[in-house]
Design an enzyme around this catalytic site. Structure first.
Site, short mmCIF file in Angstrom:
data_model
loop_
_atom_site.label_atom_id
_atom_site.label_comp_id
_atom_site.label_asym_id
_atom_site.label_seq_id
_atom_site.Cartn_x
_atom_site.Cartn_y
_atom_site.Cartn_z
N GLN A 18 12.09 -22.28 -12.39
CA GLN A 18 11.33 -21.41 -11.50
C GLN A 18 9.95 -21.96 -11.15
O GLN A 18 9.34 -21.51 -10.19
CB GLN A 18 11.23 -20.01 -12.11
CG GLN A 18 12.59 -19.33 -12.19
CD GLN A 18 12.52 -17.96 -12.85
OE1 GLN A 18 12.69 -17.85 -14.05
NE2 GLN A 18 12.26 -16.93 -12.07
N HIS A 110 17.26 -21.60 -19.99
CA HIS A 110 16.87 -20.42 -19.20
C HIS A 110 17.65 -20.44 -17.89
O HIS A 110 17.19 -20.98 -16.88
CB HIS A 110 15.36 -20.43 -18.96
CG HIS A 110 14.82 -19.15 -18.39
ND1 HIS A 110 13.78 -18.45 -18.96
CD2 HIS A 110 15.18 -18.43 -17.30
CE1 HIS A 110 13.52 -17.37 -18.25
NE2 HIS A 110 14.36 -17.33 -17.22
N ASN A 153 17.97 -17.71 -22.69
CA ASN A 153 17.32 -16.60 -22.03
C ASN A 153 18.38 -15.67 -21.43
O ASN A 153 19.24 -16.12 -20.67
CB ASN A 153 16.43 -17.11 -20.89
CG ASN A 153 15.77 -15.94 -20.16
OD1 ASN A 153 14.85 -15.33 -20.69
ND2 ASN A 153 16.26 -15.61 -18.98
N GLU A 154 18.28 -14.40 -21.78
CA GLU A 154 19.14 -13.36 -21.19
C GLU A 154 20.60 -13.81 -21.09
O GLU A 154 21.16 -13.91 -19.99
CB GLU A 154 18.62 -12.94 -19.82
CG GLU A 154 17.25 -12.28 -19.89
CD GLU A 154 16.74 -11.81 -18.51
OE1 GLU A 154 17.37 -12.13 -17.49
OE2 GLU A 154 15.72 -11.10 -18.49
O1 IFM Z 1 12.68 -14.23 -13.03
C1 IFM Z 1 13.49 -13.59 -13.96
C2 IFM Z 1 13.61 -14.40 -15.23
O2 IFM Z 1 14.06 -15.69 -14.98
C3 IFM Z 1 14.57 -13.73 -16.17
N1 IFM Z 1 14.24 -12.33 -16.39
C4 IFM Z 1 13.96 -11.53 -15.22
C5 IFM Z 1 12.94 -12.24 -14.35
C6 IFM Z 1 12.58 -11.36 -13.12
O3 IFM Z 1 13.70 -11.07 -12.37
#
Ligand code: IFM
Length: 403
Positions: A18, A110, A153-154
């Site tokens: 990002q 991520h 991540n997530e």
């Molecule tokens: O930008 C994302 C991030 O990469 C993961 N969690 C949610 C954020 C906002 O949507």
């Protein structure tokens, strides 16, 4: 004032794809050019070169922590071919964070994976766990002295993305999209499908495999970060809530059993009715990603996570997509008050990391701005917003004013 415990971590979070720019060997880079309506990440925020400036911004206002990721696609651009130069780059980032007094929280994966890994079948591929383990074994060689490591991540959102990709491939998007969404990617994001348990279990298996590697090769606390939608039951739908929440979140909280900590990532709250998660209703207060304005979600997410896991918690993401920085401050102030209340009720929370440090590439889009700092998309100049100094002051005081 509600005061936080001594040594509480305060900072912001980012993710490599990002902000770094030109993540050429990743699956996302490939996907950006294929999908209609998707904007490209391009140079992103050029943080690959400007990470020192980014960290300085955090340290100058009073933060003591920075969560950032290391990018698998850069470290292992071809299967089994590892870049020592890229490993050295991420080690320099860790050293720079420490130099600025920022405790690094490192995310090993991520959302993005190397393109070759995706082509092998991604997380559901036959060799997925073995491949991830090999990468993490190499990555741990640069993690000396790092205290906090998140494996993935997530994973629950990643499982959901696998489900979306599968639905796109087989033309089954209409099975879960609300008819009002009309292929608008922002609105799709507000109405996500539930991943199968099979995908979730694979993510847990991968997490456990690399957790063992991190433990064997570093002294870091290891965990993973779970997206928490602070789900609630519409009247009469308590059983449905339990079913939906298990597939979306609780499976992953269960997967954290035996971890050293859990990352809570919270933005909004949604109701579950007989049909599943209710899409965020249209409302003028909705955020730029179409989600409801719900600063209370953070307290709900922490309470649920604490109840389910009993693990020390790091808030690894919390924030709001808005072009109005006063609204960001209002949202965050209220979220922190809910966090303080959850802590007062017994939750063991060790830190708060805001999403995000920079206005960054929001997975296909540049418009939803989550940053404490704006970034000129052409010169890459960093332009701090008032929220940066505001949150920095809270970090220095280690306390949030009671409303
Ligand atoms: O930008 C994302 C991030 O990469 C993961 N969690 C949610 C954020 C906002 O949507």
């Amino acid at each position: 004032m509600s005061t936080f415990s001594p040594g509480f971590l305060w900072g912001a979070s980012t993710a490599p794809h990002q902000i770094e720019g030109n993540n050429l060997n990743s699956d996302w880079w490939a996907r950006e050019s294929l999908m209609p309506g998707m904007q490209a990440s391009g140079d992103a925020c050029d943080s690959y070169h400007r990470f020192r400036e980014d960290m300085m911004l955090l340290a100058e206002v009073g933060f003591n922590c920075y969560r950032f990721g290391i990018e698998w696609a850069r470290i292992e651009p071809r299967p089994g071919q590892f870049s020592q130069a890229e490993l050295a780059h991420y080690r320099r980032m860790i050293d720079t964070a420490v130099e600025f007094g920022l405790t690094p929280v490192i995310t090993l994966q991520h959302f993005t994976v190397p393109r070759w890994f995706a082509e092998e079948g991604g997380w559901m591929g036959e060799h997925a766990v073995e491949r991830f383990t090999r990468y993490v074994t190499m990555a741990t060689s640069i993690l000396g002295g790092v205290e906090w490591v998140a494996t993935m991540n997530e994973p629950n959102m990643q499982a959901m993305m696998i489900t979306v990709q599968e639905a796109m491939r087989s033309g089954r998007m209409n099975e879960w999209q609300s008819p009002t969404v009309d292929n608008d990617p922002q609105r799709i994001a507000a109405n996500l499908p539930t991943p199968t348990l099979e995908i979730g279990r694979r993510m847990v298996e991968a997490h456990h495999a690399v957790r063992a590697v991190v433990r064997a090769r570093t002294d870091a606390r290891v965990g993973w970060t779970v997206a928490n939608a602070a789900l609630t039951a519409a009247p009469g739908n308590e059983a449905k809530l339990v079913e939906v929440r298990y597939a979306k979140e609780d499976l992953y909280l269960e997967g954290a059993r035996g971890d050293d900590f859990i990352g809570v990532q919270s933005y909004s709250s949604q109701e579950v009715d007989a049909n599943g998660v209710v899409p965020h209703p249209e409302h003028p207060d909705n955020t730029l990603t179409g989600t409801a304005y719900r600063p209370d979600a953070l307290g709900m997410a922490v309470r649920h996570t604490w109840e389910r896991t009993g693990l020390p918690i790091l808030i690894t993401e919390n924030g709001i997509a808005t072009g109005d920085d006063e609204r960001r401050i209002a949202y965050t102030a209220e979220a922190l008050r809910h966090l303080a209340a959850a802590i007062a009720d017994g939750a063991d929370v060790r830190g708060y990391l805001h999403w995000s440090l920079l206005d960054n590439y929001e997975w296909g889009h540049w418009e939803p701005t989550f940053g404490l700092v704006a970034v000129d998309r052409f010169t890459f100049e960093r332009i701090p917003k008032p929220s940066l100094a505001w949150l920095g002051a809270i970090a220095r005081d280690n306390a949030v004013p009671v409303a």
